[in-house]
Design an enzyme around this catalytic site. Structure first.
Site, PDB file in Angstrom:
ATOM      1  N   MET A 120     -12.555   3.898  -3.966  1.00 28.02           N
ATOM      2  CA  MET A 120     -12.891   2.885  -2.974  1.00 28.02           C
ATOM      3  C   MET A 120     -11.666   2.212  -2.355  1.00 28.02           C
ATOM      4  SD  MET A 120     -16.018   3.195  -2.599  1.00 28.02           S
ATOM      5  CE  MET A 120     -17.583   3.659  -3.340  1.00 28.02           C
ATOM      6  N   HIS A 150     -19.169  11.227   1.014  1.00 31.04           N
ATOM      7  CA  HIS A 150     -19.732   9.974   1.525  1.00 31.04           C
ATOM      8  C   HIS A 150     -21.256  10.084   1.544  1.00 31.04           C
ATOM      9  CE1 HIS A 150     -19.774   6.184   3.653  1.00 31.04           C
ATOM     10  NE2 HIS A 150     -20.676   6.702   4.460  1.00 31.04           N
ATOM     11  N   ARG A 176       0.833  -1.203   0.000  1.00 35.05           N
ATOM     12  CA  ARG A 176       0.000   0.000   0.000  1.00 35.05           C
ATOM     13  C   ARG A 176       0.870   1.257   0.000  1.00 35.05           C
ATOM     14  NH1 ARG A 176      -4.877   1.167   4.199  1.00 35.05           N
ATOM     15  NH2 ARG A 176      -3.238   1.654   5.680  1.00 35.05           N
ATOM     16  N   LEU A 188     -11.477   5.499   8.655  1.00 31.96           N
ATOM     17  CA  LEU A 188     -12.459   5.229   7.604  1.00 31.96           C
ATOM     18  C   LEU A 188     -13.587   6.261   7.655  1.00 31.96           C
ATOM     19  CD1 LEU A 188     -13.647   3.348   5.378  1.00 31.96           C
ATOM     20  CD2 LEU A 188     -14.812   2.135   7.231  1.00 31.96           C
ATOM     21  N   ASP A 189     -13.700   7.042   6.600  1.00 30.61           N
ATOM     22  CA  ASP A 189     -14.732   8.075   6.501  1.00 30.61           C
ATOM     23  C   ASP A 189     -14.744   9.002   7.719  1.00 30.61           C
ATOM     24  OD1 ASP A 189     -15.642   7.302   3.937  1.00 30.61           O
ATOM     25  OD2 ASP A 189     -16.763   5.653   4.813  1.00 30.61           O
TER      26      ASP A 189
HETATM   27  C1  GAR Z   1     -20.947   8.155  -4.468  1.00 32.39           C
HETATM   28  O1  GAR Z   1     -22.254   7.907  -4.016  1.00 32.39           O
HETATM   29  C2  GAR Z   1     -20.019   8.446  -3.306  1.00 32.39           C
HETATM   30  O2  GAR Z   1     -20.632   9.186  -2.299  1.00 32.39           O
HETATM   31  C3  GAR Z   1     -19.695   7.054  -2.847  1.00 32.39           C
HETATM   32  O3  GAR Z   1     -19.487   6.330  -4.033  1.00 32.39           O
HETATM   33  C4  GAR Z   1     -20.318   6.885  -5.060  1.00 32.39           C
HETATM   34  C5  GAR Z   1     -19.472   7.191  -6.271  1.00 32.39           C
HETATM   35  O4  GAR Z   1     -20.261   7.598  -7.344  1.00 32.39           O
HETATM   36  N1  GAR Z   1     -18.547   7.033  -1.980  1.00 32.39           N
HETATM   37  C6  GAR Z   1     -18.427   6.251  -0.897  1.00 32.39           C
HETATM   38  O5  GAR Z   1     -19.273   5.446  -0.566  1.00 32.39           O
HETATM   39  C7  GAR Z   1     -17.153   6.457  -0.104  1.00 32.39           C
HETATM   40  N2  GAR Z   1     -17.188   5.743   1.139  1.00 32.39           N
HETATM   41  P1  GAR Z   1     -19.644   8.333  -8.594  1.00 32.39           P
HETATM   42  O6  GAR Z   1     -18.490   7.456  -9.070  1.00 32.39           O
HETATM   43  O7  GAR Z   1     -20.761   8.373  -9.593  1.00 32.39           O
HETATM   44  O8  GAR Z   1     -19.190   9.702  -8.159  1.00 32.39           O
END
Ligand code: GAR
Length: 203
Positions: free
Chosen positions: A91, A110, A66, A145-146
């Site tokens: 992610m 988030h 990482r 995390l978040d």
């Molecule tokens: C979004 O809903 C964002 O908030 C979420 O992934 C999606 C990405 O959508 N993020 C998380 O859950 C982070 N923990 P996108 O690729 O269309 O922007």
């Protein structure tokens, strides 16, 4: 603050598109210097290229650790003089190598009102828990995390007949409104971190 943004994605890239549109529409005074995806099949890469933005694939699986992967990302961002990193559906949990390179200069979005429902499937967690209000959070990134100080939040009601997908759609519409606004606020400056709180300078 330096107005060069680097956007990290893993998928669809609709929040990336919202940032592109806000810059084009004059609602966000910034420039996307580079988009980096850890997945080659991320649709957001096409959105970036269609907008004339450099788009790179840096698959975490190609690096042994990482730390090495994060150092490579930092190198790409630094080479383009990025001042603010925006995670937009990226992610991967970021560790000290990356977070330490951009202290209080990384934003994440988030799909829940943090600290409720961190991690994956936040919208499903909200429906299953039975909350009546969920929403969206934009926050500075630390190694939790978040976690990290909250920049902006917006509430979205959870309806009785909501499924994970219908709730996710309504939250997403708010994400697209809030993320560019939060980026503009961070870039504008005039704030400081007080414990966990992001507050206006002078308060
Ligand atoms: C979004 O809903 C964002 O908030 C979420 O992934 C999606 C990405 O959508 N993020 C998380 O859950 C982070 N923990 P996108 O690729 O269309 O922007």
């Amino acid at each position: 603050m330096n107005r060069n943004i680097g956007v990290l994605i893993s998928g669809r890239g609709s929040n990336l598109q919202a940032i592109i549109d806000a810059i084009r529409g004059g609602r966000l005074d910034a420039r996307i210097a580079v988009v980096i995806s850890n997945r080659a099949d991320a649709y957001g890469l096409e959105r970036a290229r269609a907008a004339g933005i450099e788009a790179l694939v840096r698959d975490h699986k190609a690096w042994p650790t990482r730390e090495a992967y994060e150092a490579a990302l930092v190198g790409e961002l630094r080479a383009r003089e990025v001042g603010l990193v925006c995670l937009a559906g990226f992610m991967r949990l970021l560790g000290p190598t990356f977070v330490g390179a951009f202290p209080n200069r990384i934003l994440n979005i988030h799909p829940a009102l943090l600290p409720s429902f961190p991690g994956m499937h936040a919208q499903r967690q909200a429906v299953e828990h039975g909350v009546k209000i969920s929403g969206v959070t934009v926050h500075l990134v630390d190694t939790t995390l978040d976690g990290g100080p909250i920049v902006m939040q917006a509430a979205v009601p959870v309806l009785d007949d909501d499924t994970e997908d219908t709730l996710a759609d309504r939250i997403l519409a708010e994400e697209h409104r809030v993320y560019p606004e939060a980026i503009a606020r961070v870039i504008a400056g005039g704030w400081r971190i007080d414990g966990r709180r992001l507050v206006a300078e002078g308060r």
